[in-house]
Design a protein around this motif. Structure first.
Motif, short mmCIF file in Angstrom:
data_model
loop_
_atom_site.label_atom_id
_atom_site.label_comp_id
_atom_site.label_asym_id
_atom_site.label_seq_id
_atom_site.Cartn_x
_atom_site.Cartn_y
_atom_site.Cartn_z
N ALA A 17 2.13 -1.22 13.04
CA ALA A 17 1.80 -1.61 11.66
C ALA A 17 0.31 -1.41 11.38
N GLN A 18 -0.54 -1.72 12.35
CA GLN A 18 -1.98 -1.54 12.16
C GLN A 18 -2.33 -0.07 11.91
N HIS A 19 -1.70 0.81 12.67
CA HIS A 19 -1.99 2.25 12.48
C HIS A 19 -1.44 2.75 11.14
N LEU A 20 -0.31 2.24 10.72
CA LEU A 20 0.25 2.65 9.43
C LEU A 20 -0.63 2.16 8.28
N VAL A 21 -1.14 0.94 8.39
CA VAL A 21 -2.04 0.41 7.35
C VAL A 21 -3.32 1.23 7.29
N ALA A 22 -3.88 1.55 8.45
CA ALA A 22 -5.09 2.37 8.48
C ALA A 22 -4.83 3.75 7.88
N ASP A 28 -6.38 8.77 0.69
CA ASP A 28 -7.04 9.46 -0.43
C ASP A 28 -8.39 10.05 -0.04
N ASP A 29 -9.17 9.31 0.76
CA ASP A 29 -10.54 9.74 1.06
C ASP A 29 -10.62 10.68 2.26
N ASP A 30 -9.78 10.46 3.26
CA ASP A 30 -9.85 11.26 4.47
C ASP A 30 -8.42 11.51 4.99
N PRO A 31 -7.71 12.48 4.42
CA PRO A 31 -6.32 12.73 4.84
C PRO A 31 -6.19 13.08 6.32
N GLU A 32 -7.17 13.75 6.87
CA GLU A 32 -7.08 14.13 8.28
C GLU A 32 -7.09 12.89 9.17
N LEU A 33 -7.97 11.92 8.87
CA LEU A 33 -8.00 10.68 9.65
C LEU A 33 -6.71 9.89 9.45
N ALA A 34 -6.21 9.89 8.23
CA ALA A 34 -4.93 9.21 7.96
C ALA A 34 -3.82 9.85 8.78
N TYR A 35 -3.84 11.16 8.88
CA TYR A 35 -2.84 11.90 9.66
C TYR A 35 -2.92 11.52 11.15
N THR A 58 1.12 12.53 5.46
CA THR A 58 -0.29 12.72 5.82
C THR A 58 -0.53 14.14 6.33
N ALA A 59 0.43 14.71 7.05
CA ALA A 59 0.28 16.10 7.50
C ALA A 59 0.27 17.05 6.31
N TYR A 60 1.08 16.76 5.31
CA TYR A 60 1.12 17.59 4.10
C TYR A 60 -0.21 17.54 3.35
N LEU A 61 -0.77 16.33 3.20
CA LEU A 61 -2.04 16.20 2.50
C LEU A 61 -3.20 16.76 3.31
N ALA A 62 -3.09 16.72 4.62
CA ALA A 62 -4.12 17.30 5.48
C ALA A 62 -3.93 18.80 5.69
N GLU A 63 -2.92 19.37 5.01
CA GLU A 63 -2.64 20.82 5.03
C GLU A 63 -2.15 21.31 6.38
#
Length: 344
Positions: A17-22, A28-35, A58-63
């Motif tokens: 859950a912690q990783h999903l929340v992060a 929006d600001d850093d899709p790669e870190l979200a991925y 997240t992979a889609y937004l991080a291309e």
């Protein structure tokens, strides 16, 4: 998602859950870190559909389109969620496979999709047509009744922008200008850039005046320097003409000193008044104590008088009784000693 996390041990569920929340916070600001956070969650709980969907988005937004496509397929298989079809088609188009993107637009579950997803799928299909050089087909794909729909939905500016963009590519500039303006009219946040595109078609340019981009010639700076020098000379002359007068400064200083003295006097008067009030209060307390003592003494005296009266009464009655008894005895003796003739 909470129901899925309950299937895990408590400690593991908290970590996932912690990783999903992060991941959601950085989306929006850093899709790669979200991925990256979503990937960690997948490594910990790869059998949860919600986790796989987070990785896909997240992979889609991080291309990372290839991995995103794989994850979207897993999501459909695990959860039966077909709302991801539009993003899957866009991944196929980004990977250079417009024909597969068009194939997804004909999926048997398309009619079951929500209106926003269907509009996004139309936009992706039109883009795939344009990738294949079929601009007229792209315009026809986007020429739907929803273009003129009165709604505040987020998909409306995107639909109108895509339609205007296709019209411009087809050389229909006037129509494109109209639709760019219509797209800008419903795009309050300016996410599509429709207003800028309309301005470009009208021959207008928007220039950002940054410090690095602003260029001024040397003559401008020379003129500014001359004006500043003249102003300084005039100021110096004015200072020479005016006599020095420190009266105002002295007056201000005196006034300030007087204010300080007044404040000090007020403080002293306040302190004296407080002291006098304290003394008066102490005197009042002493008077009250003396009154209490006098009252106690009076009460004691009254008690003593009562006791003395009681003792006196008891002694007096005892003596009176003794005297009375003696008189009776004497009378009896006298009566016995009298001669009988005297009685007669």
């Amino acid at each position: 998602m909470k129901a899925e996390l309950r299937s895990l041990p408590r400690t593991l569920a908290d970590l996932v859950a912690q990783h999903l929340v992060a991941s959601g916070r950085f989306l929006d600001d850093d899709p790669e870190l979200a991925y990256q956070h979503a990937r960690v969650a997948r490594r910990l709980a790869s059998r949860l559909g919600g986790v796989r969907e987070a990785v896909a988005i997240t992979a889609y937004l991080a291309e990372h389109y290839d991995e995103a496509l794989t994850e979207f397929r897993a999501v459909r298989r695990m959860t039966g969620n077909h709302e991801v079809i539009a993003m899957m088609a866009d991944c196929e188009r980004a990977l250079g496979r417009p024909d597969k993107a068009l194939a997804l637009t004909k999926d048997k579950h398309v009619n079951e999709l929500s209106e926003p997803t269907q509009i996004e799928l139309l936009i992706v299909a039109a883009g795939a047509r344009r990738d294949m050089g079929q601009t007229a087909a792209a315009i026809q794909t986007l020429d739907v009744p929803e273009l003129t729909k009165r709604t505040r939905a987020e998909w409306l500016p995107r639909l109108r922008y895509a339609y205007a963009d296709a019209l411009e590519e087809a050389g229909r500039t006037d129509e494109a200008l109209v639709w760019f303006h219509r797209a800008a009219g419903v795009d309050g946040d300016g996410l599509t850039g429709a207003a800028e595109r309309a301005a470009q078609l009208e021959g207008l340019e928007f220039t950002d005046l940054d410090e690095d981009d602003t260029v001024l010639d040397d003559e401008y700076f020379e003129e500014e320097d001359e004006v500043e020098d003249d102003d300084e000379d005039l100021a110096d002359e004015a200072d020479l003409d005016e006599p020095e007068d420190d009266t105002d400064g002295d007056t201000e200083a005196e006034a300030e000193d007087a204010d300080h003295e007044s404040e000090d006097e007020a403080d002293e008067a306040e302190d004296e008044a407080e002291d006098e009030a304290d003394e008066a209060e102490d005197q009042a307390d002493e008077a009250a104590d003396e009154a209490d003592e006098a009252e106690d003494a009076a009460a004691e005296a009254e008690d003593a008088a009562d006791e003395a009266g009681d003792d006196l009464d008891e002694d007096g009655f005892d003596e009176f009784d003794d005297v009375a008894e003696g008189v009776k005895d004497s009378a009896a003796d006298d009566e016995g000693d009298k001669p009988k003739g005297a009685e007669e």
